[in-house]
Design a protein around this motif. Structure first.
Motif, PDB file in Angstrom:
ATOM      1  N   LYS A 176      27.289  14.544   9.664  1.00 57.50           N
ATOM      2  CA  LYS A 176      27.781  15.096  10.932  1.00 57.50           C
ATOM      3  C   LYS A 176      26.834  16.145  11.519  1.00 57.50           C
ATOM      4  O   LYS A 176      26.840  16.366  12.729  1.00 57.50           O
ATOM      5  CB  LYS A 176      29.158  15.732  10.720  1.00 57.50           C
ATOM      6  N   SER A 177      26.048  16.801  10.667  1.00 55.64           N
ATOM      7  CA  SER A 177      25.351  18.007  11.112  1.00 55.64           C
ATOM      8  C   SER A 177      23.824  17.967  10.991  1.00 55.64           C
ATOM      9  O   SER A 177      23.168  18.973  11.259  1.00 55.64           O
ATOM     10  CB  SER A 177      25.877  19.214  10.319  1.00 55.64           C
ATOM     11  N   THR A 178      23.264  16.845  10.583  1.00 61.37           N
ATOM     12  CA  THR A 178      21.808  16.775  10.416  1.00 61.37           C
ATOM     13  C   THR A 178      21.077  16.943  11.736  1.00 61.37           C
ATOM     14  O   THR A 178      20.001  17.549  11.790  1.00 61.37           O
ATOM     15  CB  THR A 178      21.412  15.436   9.761  1.00 61.37           C
ATOM     16  N   GLY A 179      21.670  16.416  12.813  1.00 62.87           N
ATOM     17  CA  GLY A 179      20.993  16.476  14.109  1.00 62.87           C
ATOM     18  C   GLY A 179      19.709  15.657  14.079  1.00 62.87           C
ATOM     19  O   GLY A 179      19.675  14.543  13.565  1.00 62.87           O
ATOM     20  N   LYS A 180      18.606  16.245  14.560  1.00 62.38           N
ATOM     21  CA  LYS A 180      17.320  15.544  14.598  1.00 62.38           C
ATOM     22  C   LYS A 180      16.431  15.899  13.406  1.00 62.38           C
ATOM     23  O   LYS A 180      15.286  15.456  13.330  1.00 62.38           O
ATOM     24  CB  LYS A 180      16.590  15.860  15.899  1.00 62.38           C
ATOM     25  N   ALA A 181      16.962  16.673  12.474  1.00 59.22           N
ATOM     26  CA  ALA A 181      16.162  17.114  11.328  1.00 59.22           C
ATOM     27  C   ALA A 181      15.892  15.968  10.364  1.00 59.22           C
ATOM     28  O   ALA A 181      16.671  15.012  10.267  1.00 59.22           O
ATOM     29  CB  ALA A 181      16.875  18.246  10.599  1.00 59.22           C
ATOM     30  N   ASN A 182      14.790  16.073   9.631  1.00 55.71           N
ATOM     31  CA  ASN A 182      14.490  15.151   8.540  1.00 55.71           C
ATOM     32  C   ASN A 182      15.061  15.746   7.257  1.00 55.71           C
ATOM     33  O   ASN A 182      14.712  16.864   6.873  1.00 55.71           O
ATOM     34  CB  ASN A 182      12.976  14.993   8.383  1.00 55.71           C
ATOM     35  N   VAL A 183      15.941  15.008   6.610  1.00 50.27           N
ATOM     36  CA  VAL A 183      16.542  15.475   5.360  1.00 50.27           C
ATOM     37  C   VAL A 183      15.635  15.072   4.200  1.00 50.27           C
ATOM     38  O   VAL A 183      15.235  13.912   4.085  1.00 50.27           O
ATOM     39  CB  VAL A 183      17.948  14.880   5.155  1.00 50.27           C
ATOM     40  N   VAL A 184      15.307  16.048   3.355  1.00 47.77           N
ATOM     41  CA  VAL A 184      14.476  15.786   2.186  1.00 47.77           C
ATOM     42  C   VAL A 184      15.319  16.047   0.946  1.00 47.77           C
ATOM     43  O   VAL A 184      15.703  17.181   0.675  1.00 47.77           O
ATOM     44  CB  VAL A 184      13.227  16.699   2.157  1.00 47.77           C
ATOM     45  N   PHE A 185      15.644  14.990   0.208  1.00 45.82           N
ATOM     46  CA  PHE A 185      16.429  15.151  -1.018  1.00 45.82           C
ATOM     47  C   PHE A 185      15.493  15.604  -2.132  1.00 45.82           C
ATOM     48  O   PHE A 185      14.640  14.859  -2.595  1.00 45.82           O
ATOM     49  CB  PHE A 185      17.160  13.857  -1.359  1.00 45.82           C
ATOM     50  N   PHE A 186      15.698  16.847  -2.552  1.00 43.24           N
ATOM     51  CA  PHE A 186      14.781  17.560  -3.435  1.00 43.24           C
ATOM     52  C   PHE A 186      15.465  17.751  -4.779  1.00 43.24           C
ATOM     53  O   PHE A 186      15.663  18.879  -5.236  1.00 43.24           O
ATOM     54  CB  PHE A 186      14.507  18.922  -2.773  1.00 43.24           C
ATOM     55  N   GLN A 187      15.829  16.631  -5.402  1.00 46.23           N
ATOM     56  CA  GLN A 187      16.695  16.689  -6.582  1.00 46.23           C
ATOM     57  C   GLN A 187      16.298  15.652  -7.619  1.00 46.23           C
ATOM     58  O   GLN A 187      15.454  14.802  -7.378  1.00 46.23           O
ATOM     59  CB  GLN A 187      18.150  16.425  -6.161  1.00 46.23           C
ATOM     60  N   ASN A 188      16.979  15.745  -8.757  1.00 48.01           N
ATOM     61  CA  ASN A 188      16.769  14.776  -9.833  1.00 48.01           C
ATOM     62  C   ASN A 188      17.674  13.568  -9.594  1.00 48.01           C
ATOM     63  O   ASN A 188      18.675  13.370 -10.271  1.00 48.01           O
ATOM     64  CB  ASN A 188      17.091  15.442 -11.179  1.00 48.01           C
ATOM     65  N   ASN A 189      17.329  12.766  -8.598  1.00 51.50           N
ATOM     66  CA  ASN A 189      18.147  11.614  -8.225  1.00 51.50           C
ATOM     67  C   ASN A 189      17.723  10.366  -8.985  1.00 51.50           C
ATOM     68  O   ASN A 189      16.541  10.118  -9.172  1.00 51.50           O
ATOM     69  CB  ASN A 189      18.020  11.350  -6.718  1.00 51.50           C
ATOM     70  N   TRP A 190      18.719   9.582  -9.378  1.00 48.79           N
ATOM     71  CA  TRP A 190      18.411   8.333 -10.073  1.00 48.79           C
ATOM     72  C   TRP A 190      19.383   7.213  -9.735  1.00 48.79           C
ATOM     73  O   TRP A 190      19.094   6.054  -9.951  1.00 48.79           O
ATOM     74  CB  TRP A 190      18.411   8.543 -11.590  1.00 48.79           C
ATOM     75  N   ASP A 191      20.544   7.524  -9.153  1.00 49.90           N
ATOM     76  CA  ASP A 191      21.543   6.468  -8.949  1.00 49.90           C
ATOM     77  C   ASP A 191      22.358   6.651  -7.666  1.00 49.90           C
ATOM     78  O   ASP A 191      23.438   6.081  -7.539  1.00 49.90           O
ATOM     79  CB  ASP A 191      22.494   6.420 -10.141  1.00 49.90           C
ATOM     80  N   VAL A 192      21.843   7.426  -6.695  1.00 45.24           N
ATOM     81  CA  VAL A 192      22.639   7.725  -5.506  1.00 45.24           C
ATOM     82  C   VAL A 192      22.053   7.109  -4.237  1.00 45.24           C
ATOM     83  O   VAL A 192      22.508   7.403  -3.136  1.00 45.24           O
ATOM     84  CB  VAL A 192      22.752   9.261  -5.299  1.00 45.24           C
TER      85      VAL A 192
END
Length: 221
Positions: A97-113
């Protein structure tokens, strides 16, 4: 460059502090009830920096812009999500709902999402990175961190589909100015999954052995 750090933990604050020193306009999103305290007192960061020829110990007060709510009409270019990966289920609806025009950078230990993220954001809205340069913990309200000086420590980042895009290249430049050793990967998902598998196996071995020193004696010596 305007950057929002979504999550005032060790990784977010350490990277935000270094990006701020490199000239970026950094804002930190904090939990409800913490905004006034952080605005008044800043964030104390006690850091051991190993990037130079000799270890450098620093105790600083990081005073970024602080918000406790993200608006969809924000003017951020990047939103760096540095919360615990397990918090994504509560964060993704807000980002949708709130990202707008920004680029979201997932800066995490992701493996299954990866599939879960696509339920809330379009691929054009996000990409991935990993904060391999920083580690540490919190004590009271203070950040204790170390910035790695190891040869192979870096900050990998990249698009899900492997393309090298202008938004990835632009963040690369900012991270490079901050001496956070960015590396653009055309297989960032493979990197993230492999890193998790190695870390999980190593952690299981240490737990099984009873301690890190015992694990080294048993398996590496």
């Amino acid at each position: 460059m305007k950057i929002l750090i979504y999550g005032a933990g060790v990784v977010g604050c350490a990277y935000g502090w270094q990006l701020s020193k490199a000239g970026c306009d950094v804002t930190v999103l904090v939990r409800k009830g913490q905004k006034e305290f952080v605005q008044k007192n800043g964030i104390q960061i006690i850091c051991s920096d190993f990037r130079g020829k000799a270890r450098k110990d620093v105790d600083v007060i990081f005073k970024p812009t602080v918000i406790d709510e993200l608006s969809s009409n924000n003017d951020f270019e990047y939103i760096i999500v540095s919360t615990n990966k397990l918090q994504l289920s509560t964060i993704l609806p807000t980002l949708s709902k709130s990202t707008g025009k920004a680029n979201v950078v997932f800066f995490q230990n992701n493996w299954d999402v990866f599939t879960e993220i696509d339920k809330y954001l379009n691929p054009e809205q996000y990409f991935f990175a990993f904060p391999f340069m920083v580690g540490g913990g919190k004590e009271d309200k203070n950040i204790h961190c170390a910035i790695s000086g190891l040869k192979y420590s870096n900050t990998p980042l990249g698009e899900k589909d492997g393309r090298i895009t202008p938004r990835v290249e632009k963040l690369f430049v900012a991270l490079d100015k901050a001496d956070l050793k960015p590396v653009i990967s055309n297989q960032i998902l493979v990197w993230l999954i492999t890193h998790y598998a190695v870390a999980a196996g190593l952690s299981a071995g240490i737990m099984s052995a009873g301690s890190a020193s015992q694990f080294i004696k048993t398996h590496l010596l």
